[in-house]
Design a protein around this motif. Sequence first.
Motif, mmCIF file in Angstrom:
data_model
loop_
_atom_site.group_PDB
_atom_site.id
_atom_site.type_symbol
_atom_site.label_atom_id
_atom_site.label_comp_id
_atom_site.label_asym_id
_atom_site.label_seq_id
_atom_site.Cartn_x
_atom_site.Cartn_y
_atom_site.Cartn_z
ATOM 1 N N ALA A 68 0.861 -1.202 0.091
ATOM 2 C CA ALA A 68 -0.114 -0.200 0.032
ATOM 3 C C ALA A 68 0.818 1.185 -0.054
ATOM 4 O O ALA A 68 1.788 1.418 0.656
ATOM 5 N N VAL A 69 0.376 2.128 -0.787
ATOM 6 C CA VAL A 69 1.154 3.486 -0.719
ATOM 7 C C VAL A 69 0.287 4.740 -0.340
ATOM 8 O O VAL A 69 -0.808 4.872 -1.022
ATOM 9 N N TYR A 70 1.020 5.439 0.330
ATOM 10 C CA TYR A 70 0.129 6.541 0.775
ATOM 11 C C TYR A 70 1.285 7.860 0.504
ATOM 12 O O TYR A 70 2.350 7.899 0.983
ATOM 13 N N ASN A 71 0.810 8.723 -0.431
ATOM 14 C CA ASN A 71 1.588 9.831 -0.933
ATOM 15 C C ASN A 71 1.081 10.876 -0.047
ATOM 16 O O ASN A 71 -0.138 11.403 -0.316
ATOM 17 N N LEU A 72 1.724 11.602 0.832
ATOM 18 C CA LEU A 72 1.189 12.617 1.544
ATOM 19 C C LEU A 72 1.934 13.863 1.731
ATOM 20 O O LEU A 72 3.470 13.741 1.717
ATOM 21 N N PRO A 73 1.435 15.120 1.709
ATOM 22 C CA PRO A 73 2.358 16.311 1.647
ATOM 23 C C PRO A 73 3.030 16.712 2.848
ATOM 24 O O PRO A 73 2.484 17.681 3.516
ATOM 25 N N GLU A 78 3.712 25.059 5.805
ATOM 26 C CA GLU A 78 2.503 25.861 5.461
ATOM 27 C C GLU A 78 1.772 26.199 6.587
ATOM 28 O O GLU A 78 1.193 27.331 6.930
ATOM 29 N N GLN A 79 1.501 25.172 7.178
ATOM 30 C CA GLN A 79 0.374 25.107 8.244
ATOM 31 C C GLN A 79 0.844 25.169 9.824
ATOM 32 O O GLN A 79 0.151 25.449 10.656
ATOM 33 N N VAL A 80 2.151 24.678 9.951
ATOM 34 C CA VAL A 80 2.632 24.880 11.371
ATOM 35 C C VAL A 80 3.757 26.181 11.145
ATOM 36 O O VAL A 80 4.022 26.882 12.180
ATOM 37 N N GLU A 83 9.073 24.008 8.775
ATOM 38 C CA GLU A 83 9.318 22.525 8.360
ATOM 39 C C GLU A 83 10.268 21.494 8.943
ATOM 40 O O GLU A 83 10.062 20.464 8.872
ATOM 41 N N MET A 84 10.805 21.885 10.199
ATOM 42 C CA MET A 84 11.539 21.414 11.022
ATOM 43 C C MET A 84 10.609 20.288 11.820
ATOM 44 O O MET A 84 11.191 19.254 11.873
ATOM 45 N N VAL A 85 9.148 20.594 11.759
ATOM 46 C CA VAL A 85 8.540 19.504 12.267
ATOM 47 C C VAL A 85 7.810 18.517 11.466
ATOM 48 O O VAL A 85 6.965 17.881 11.874
ATOM 49 N N ALA A 86 8.437 18.445 10.214
ATOM 50 C CA ALA A 86 7.949 17.667 9.372
ATOM 51 C C ALA A 86 7.973 16.067 9.833
ATOM 52 O O ALA A 86 6.970 15.463 9.524
ATOM 53 N N ASN A 87 9.113 15.777 10.624
ATOM 54 C CA ASN A 87 9.304 14.557 11.181
ATOM 55 C C ASN A 87 7.970 14.235 11.959
ATOM 56 O O ASN A 87 7.346 13.124 12.261
ATOM 57 N N VAL A 88 7.312 15.155 12.887
ATOM 58 C CA VAL A 88 6.448 14.879 13.770
ATOM 59 C C VAL A 88 4.850 14.836 12.888
ATOM 60 O O VAL A 88 4.291 13.840 13.284
ATOM 61 N N ARG A 145 0.257 20.326 17.438
ATOM 62 C CA ARG A 145 -0.395 20.519 16.294
ATOM 63 C C ARG A 145 0.149 19.893 15.069
ATOM 64 O O ARG A 145 -0.445 19.456 14.337
ATOM 65 N N ALA A 146 1.560 19.851 14.893
ATOM 66 C CA ALA A 146 2.255 18.819 14.034
ATOM 67 C C ALA A 146 1.728 17.643 13.967
ATOM 68 O O ALA A 146 1.206 16.846 12.934
ATOM 69 N N LEU A 147 1.517 16.892 14.894
ATOM 70 C CA LEU A 147 1.368 15.611 15.291
ATOM 71 C C LEU A 147 -0.459 15.309 14.843
ATOM 72 O O LEU A 147 -0.797 14.409 14.109
ATOM 73 N N ASP A 148 -1.089 16.220 15.125
ATOM 74 C CA ASP A 148 -2.392 16.089 14.817
ATOM 75 C C ASP A 148 -2.735 16.558 13.257
ATOM 76 O O ASP A 148 -3.374 15.557 12.760
#
Lengths: 181, 283, 380
Positions: A109-114, A121-123, A126-131, A167-170
Amino acid sequence: MGSNRELRLSGTGGQGLILAGIIIADAAIRDGKNSIQSQSYGPEARGGASKAEVIINDDEIDYPKVSHPDVLLVMSQEASDKYAADLEKGGIVIADSSYVENLPEVEGAVYNLPISVTAREQVGREMVANVVALGAMARITGIVTREALTDALLSRIPPGTEELNRRALDLGWQMAEKALH
Amino acid sequence: MTRELDSYLRMDKFPHMWCPGCGNGIVLRSLLQAINELELDQDRTVIVGGIGCSSRAVGYLDFNTLHTTHGRALAYATGIKLARPELNVIVITGDGDATAIGGNHFIHAARRNIDLTVLLFNNNIYGMTGGQYSPLTPANSKATTAPYGTIEPSFDISELARSAGASYVGRGTTYHTGLLKGLIKSGIENKGFSLVEAVAACPTAFGRRNKMKGGADMIMWQKENAVNIKKAAQMSPEELEGKIVVGELHKQEAPEYTAMYDNLIARVMQQAGGGSVTPLKGN
Amino acid sequence: MSNVLEMGRLMQGNEAVAEGALAAGVRFFAGYPITPSTEIAEIMSNKLPQVGGKFIQMEDEIASIAAIIGASLAGLKSLTATSGPGFSLMQENLGFAAMAEVPCVIVNVQRSGPSTGMPTAPAQGDVMQSRWGTHGDHPVIVLSPSSVREAYDLAVKSVNLAEEYRVPVILLLDEVVGHLREKVVLPAQEQIDVLNRQGPETPPESFIPYTSGAKGVPPMANFGDGYRHHVTGLAHDETGAPNNSPVVAEELIHRLHNKISDNLADIIIDDSRFLDDAEIIVLAYGSTARSARHAVKEARRQGLKAGLYRPLTLWPFPEQKVLEIAKKAKTIIVPEMNMGQYRLEVERVVGKHCQVKGVNRVHGELIKPGEIYDTILEVV
């Protein structure tokens, strides 16, 4: 060995993948499981390709390395080129569409997610991309509970960044929720 | 109250191993006089040696004594002093031990300004192995490994110690024994890294290959060629060529390493008491 | 120590070494940065001052081991940590600690060699060096953990053995165990057996520094405690004075060895699985033992009589135990991330009792369970 889950988190140095691996392994322990985490070291960990591996099991974990991950996170094109072929048949790939343009064919299964774009853009960082990725991965795979993941995350971030990280996790969780339905 | 110097020696270890005419005994006497006048407690004093003729002195001294590996005396001494800063730690070393194989430890101990007193017996040669040239062998000297004369320039070890961070530097000779004793005393009293260079004759391995007759002649050479630092200040570099500048060459108050470490511990423990010690990073 | 958690937590092998050393009472660390051991120095620099201990970053590894020997002579339990190149530099002073009988612990987190090798890749190429790296016939104890919890326990044990036997102890990790993070539940401080060096029981006037005490180990007086004596790396008599007599030298070297060889039951630690009826025994240590355990479990699932023997004390070599299992086994398989260093020792002890086969990789990666399993199938 039915309960054994193997994860590989890959991308480039600086994306926080090693910390993300540590947080998942920590969360699994909080869920009452055994876990083990290892990573690539040296120049790689300072830039260039980076990977962290996690094994979660109810029993004793012997061999600590991951050869064929059930869950593969790829956050760069290079990482997806390098690791996609390793995926266990029927496994899950989560690709950060912000950087991965061409994911090689996989039997799973593949999930392409931005992921990174959302963090930026929303937090606003970009540093919290891992979260964001952690949230998405937990929702899609069910590998750790949201409670344990949140606790593990909050115990390993600098004081004062709790809201940002929550927020990033959510956002990651919601992103996966949407993708699943 | 000063005592007989014999009371600082392990008399049952004599006779010593040094050659007739060797300057090491004279330097050792100056050290014991300094210790005696400062009334250092033998139980609270550690004397560390490296490898070489001079370093063997530690075996004759009735203190806590440590005879280490070649060149490493200062690294061992650093461990002792940091573990127990209340102890007096004196290091006996030679020119080859301190400035060749131990050169890196020498500059770093000086840089830390750790409270060690280094008494460097400079006989310009490797004596124990039979007369090979050292970094302090003057240029154009003969040695068993320089049969055609040395072509390497030598260190000015006192100058090196000063620039590396030593807070006390002095140089004496086996002719100027009173001066030497005084320098050693000041070195021990200095709270920081002290180097006292003692110019000592090695008639066996250096003198006889370099047209110096015997121990007594070499001491006379020291007398004739030594220039006190005060007088040297009035002399031109040309006039100082081939001379040995003696006296207190450098003295500067500077923070001492083990005292700073104790302050660090106090600061960290106070913070820990307040519950704000930096937690370990997860990564 | 306040940091010993009773709950399970995720911990790195190198961190466990530091925590174990602190729990065992280590209060002095001198070291020089080198991957993959650096975390130990970083943690010690943070934690030692919190408990009144001392940390110093020395100018090189030669100075690092010299400083810990000095600190130990002054009474502090002392530790250094390094990897291959640094361990090579430490060898001369390691011999000094053996000869002068100074308790100290040297952690070597092995990486791929020789020379600079592959700086972050695991290997087990220092097994023989840890035994015979310094010149001369010298006693040494070498312990090697396979897990994070064992890294903690063996750090405690290393400090205890060093203090009890007045000997340098080498804690030999490999990069996999040093960098691995896994779940550990650590014992509470009061559950940990902490041993201290035996001090002199005689007054200073009658103190003879190198005369045998309990277990053949001379009681040790610390510098500054009123027992003035001489410590040297030269051959020496009971008073510590240099002595070149053939009789004195031979007695000394024998005593140094005997204090270890007479107390093997204390020093040798091992572990085993499924040995009772095993015909094929995998003998493995360090991270390789994890792959071995995986392979042996798989073999058992397939109904094969396979077992695992795991020495945690690599040196002194557990001769008696290896001989015992060799008499019952058909084959002993020794997987190692080297060209067969420990296998040579197994072969020496086993003789003609059974076959010995190596699985040897020197490519900078942990041996996979499948490679060991395939060898089990080969010898069935």
